[in-house]
Design an enzyme around this catalytic site. Structure first.
Site, mmCIF file in Angstrom:
data_model
loop_
_atom_site.group_PDB
_atom_site.id
_atom_site.type_symbol
_atom_site.label_atom_id
_atom_site.label_comp_id
_atom_site.label_asym_id
_atom_site.label_seq_id
_atom_site.Cartn_x
_atom_site.Cartn_y
_atom_site.Cartn_z
ATOM 1 N N HIS A 19 12.162 -11.106 38.331
ATOM 2 C CA HIS A 19 12.032 -9.672 39.125
ATOM 3 C C HIS A 19 14.123 -9.052 38.663
ATOM 4 O O HIS A 19 15.059 -10.036 39.035
ATOM 5 C CB HIS A 19 11.733 -9.602 40.899
ATOM 6 C CG HIS A 19 12.125 -8.500 41.742
ATOM 7 N ND1 HIS A 19 11.062 -7.599 41.119
ATOM 8 C CD2 HIS A 19 12.602 -8.459 42.401
ATOM 9 C CE1 HIS A 19 11.522 -6.770 42.082
ATOM 10 N NE2 HIS A 19 12.568 -7.229 42.432
ATOM 11 N N GLY A 59 1.782 9.384 12.277
ATOM 12 C CA GLY A 59 1.777 10.656 12.590
ATOM 13 C C GLY A 59 2.701 10.797 14.597
ATOM 14 O O GLY A 59 3.250 11.515 14.831
ATOM 15 N N LEU A 60 1.966 9.671 15.242
ATOM 16 C CA LEU A 60 2.586 9.417 16.761
ATOM 17 C C LEU A 60 4.266 9.480 16.651
ATOM 18 O O LEU A 60 5.038 9.953 16.749
ATOM 19 C CB LEU A 60 1.600 9.133 17.606
ATOM 20 C CG LEU A 60 0.676 8.944 17.660
ATOM 21 C CD1 LEU A 60 -0.194 7.865 18.445
ATOM 22 C CD2 LEU A 60 0.257 10.586 18.848
ATOM 23 N N GLU A 86 -6.278 15.676 14.573
ATOM 24 C CA GLU A 86 -7.113 13.973 14.227
ATOM 25 C C GLU A 86 -9.278 13.987 13.899
ATOM 26 O O GLU A 86 -9.144 14.837 14.918
ATOM 27 C CB GLU A 86 -6.899 13.672 15.083
ATOM 28 C CG GLU A 86 -7.429 11.789 15.260
ATOM 29 C CD GLU A 86 -7.398 11.120 14.039
ATOM 30 O OE1 GLU A 86 -8.287 10.781 13.210
ATOM 31 O OE2 GLU A 86 -5.772 10.821 13.659
ATOM 32 N N SER A 94 1.046 -1.138 -0.224
ATOM 33 C CA SER A 94 -0.478 -0.054 -0.061
ATOM 34 C C SER A 94 0.920 0.964 0.184
ATOM 35 O O SER A 94 2.344 0.975 0.388
ATOM 36 C CB SER A 94 -0.927 -0.078 1.144
ATOM 37 O OG SER A 94 0.067 0.086 2.330
ATOM 38 N N VAL A 146 -2.917 10.124 6.680
ATOM 39 C CA VAL A 146 -4.402 9.861 7.496
ATOM 40 C C VAL A 146 -4.720 8.845 6.379
ATOM 41 O O VAL A 146 -5.902 8.256 6.807
ATOM 42 C CB VAL A 146 -5.720 11.254 6.436
ATOM 43 C CG1 VAL A 146 -5.159 12.186 7.828
ATOM 44 C CG2 VAL A 146 -5.114 11.603 4.955
ATOM 45 N N GLY A 182 -2.539 8.510 13.840
ATOM 46 C CA GLY A 182 -2.380 7.202 14.034
ATOM 47 C C GLY A 182 -0.453 7.113 14.634
ATOM 48 O O GLY A 182 -0.241 8.115 14.975
#
Length: 454
Positions: free
Chosen positions: A438, A185-186, A203, A145, A266, A182
């Protein structure tokens, strides 16, 4: 006409994984690629963005320690040098892909392919324009895509940019407007903000990270606001124009924003244009996503995998589909494709992960849901990094884990274990019988699994 057992169109994560598996299985295979090997993920997506985030992670670390008043300092990034490292790293990976294909006897054919019939394709050689028809017993379409844009938001590649343009900038802009909150962008915003760029995030949906659990979105929003991002949600962009070397963003309500650059992130569209799918009666839906059946077949002996079929736009989903298809071709399975939960991550200082269902999704299905959670503020690893914000959230139904989401520093390291927990449908008793080391971030997952459900 030369014929092959299998022809694959596209060398991204799906196409490459299919070619390797087919070659190792002894299928006479050709891989057709018109652009750089590796597809979007290697060249303009997953790999370059993680390189940029990794190179600037110390900046976020210094800021976190400064907030605790434990240290102070600064770090200067040589952006041109980082760009060169990106190009070197990507180039080396492309070479490694080609060498791997050669080792398993996959023929690499450079050119643009289109279907000629249900059993053949035509490849147009980009160098000389010559066309060659090739026959196949099986075909895999893995063309991926590319960024899509709403009318009025098309990039000019100078001031109004797509993600590829933004990765190639030689210097950090003073300000950046990001359209779309999304993962792209972030992640892009976090990198440039670390270099000193002022970020405005816009957004159209009602929240940041709109595909994530709403509780996760809220934590991300708080972190971004703390980093002095300007955030506008629930308002759609009417247009973006370049004026006097500035990007002017106009919202549908008339509000305007101005920035040195604008990133439009977008959504994406399938790369099916020019494939002549009609020649094999291959159906599409929506913006051109190839329709596939339960076995990822788009037509008789023709499969479509990865982004192009629109199921899940993630690199690891494409690779998983590729491996399934090769097994299906080799008649090692006749079962429908059923990968189970597909994990997803957003990277950066405030990471987010998700696998399986959200509570909202299960409720919509009519299922009874309970929630358990653990806050990262109690985790020693989060505390040591000066990043106590965040949580791990577990979604239960009928006593089994149905989904896990998390947000916070380094939570991407939990994703594979979370996927195992969801896929196996862990019960509380199962979690009680597993030893978690741990101190680790993993302990936050155990705490969430054993917390009281409500």
């Amino acid at each position: 006409m030369q014929t092959y057992d299998l022809i694959i169109i596209g060398s991204g994560p799906g196409g490459y994984a299919a070619a390797l598996a087919a070659g190792k299985a002894g299928l006479v295979t050709a891989l057709v690629e018109s652009g750089p090997l590796g597809g979007t993920c290697l060249n303009w997506g997953c790999i370059p963005t993680k390189l940029f985030l990794g190179a600037t992670e110390p900046i976020a670390g210094i800021r976190a320690q400064e907030r605790l008043r434990l240290a102070s300092g600064s770090m200067t990034v040589d952006l041109p040098a980082l760009q060169r490292r990106k190009d070197t790293m990507v180039g080396a990976s492309r070479k490694a892909i080609e060498q791997s294909l050669t080792r398993v006897n996959v023929e690499l054919i450079r050119g643009r392919a289109r279907l000629a019939s249900p059993t053949s394709i035509i490849v147009n050689n980009a160098d000389n324009g010559e066309e060659t028809e090739l026959g196949f017993a099986k075909l895999i379409i893995a063309t991926g895509s590319s960024p899509s844009f709403f009318p009025g938001m098309e990039p000019d590649h100078q001031t109004i940019l797509d993600s590829t343009d933004l990765l190639d900038l030689a210097e950090a802009p003073e300000s950046l407007a990001i359209i779309g909150a999304g993962a792209i962008g972030l992640e892009m915003g976090q990198f440039w903000e670390r270099l000193g760029t002022k970020i405005t995030l816009i957004e159209g949906m009602d929240r940041v990270a709109p595909t994530e659990d709403p509780e996760i979105s809220k934590v991300i929003t708080t972190a971004l606001k703390r980093a002095k991002w300007k955030i506008s949600t629930g308002k759609k962009v009417a247009s973006i124009q370049a004026e006097n070397n500035k990007a002017v963003v106009t919202l549908e309500d008339g509000t305007t924003f101005e920035a040195d650059k604008a990133l439009v992130a977008v959504g994406r569209k399938p790369n099916t244009e020019g494939l002549n799918l009609e020649a094999a009666a291959i159906a599409t839906q929506g913006r051109g996503w190839i329709t596939t059946d339960d076995c990822l077949l788009a037509g008789e002996n023709i499969y479509a995998i990865g982004d192009v079929n629109g199921r899940t736009l993630l690199a690891h989903a494409a690779s998983d589909q590729a491996e399934y298809v090769i097994r299906h071709i080799l008649e090692q399975t006749s079962d429908p494709y059923g990968p189970g939960p597909i994990p997803g991550c957003i990277y950066g200082s405030m990471e987010a992960i998700r696998t399986g269902f959200t509570a909202e999704e299960l409720t919509t299905q009519g299922k009874t849901v309970t929630i358990s959670r653990a806050m990262l503020s109690a985790n020693p690893i989060s505390q040591s990094h000066g990043a106590p914000a965040g949580l791990v959230k577990v979604v239960w139904s009928q006593g089994k884990v149905m989904g896990i989401s998390a947000v916070g520093h380094g939570v991407s390291h939990l994703i594979t274990l979370c996927e195992v927990v969801v896929k196996e449908g862990w019960t509380r008793e199962k979690a009680e019988n597993i030893v978690f080391a741990h101190p680790t971030l993993d302990e936050a997952l155990k705490e969430a699994l054993l917390a009281q459900q409500a």
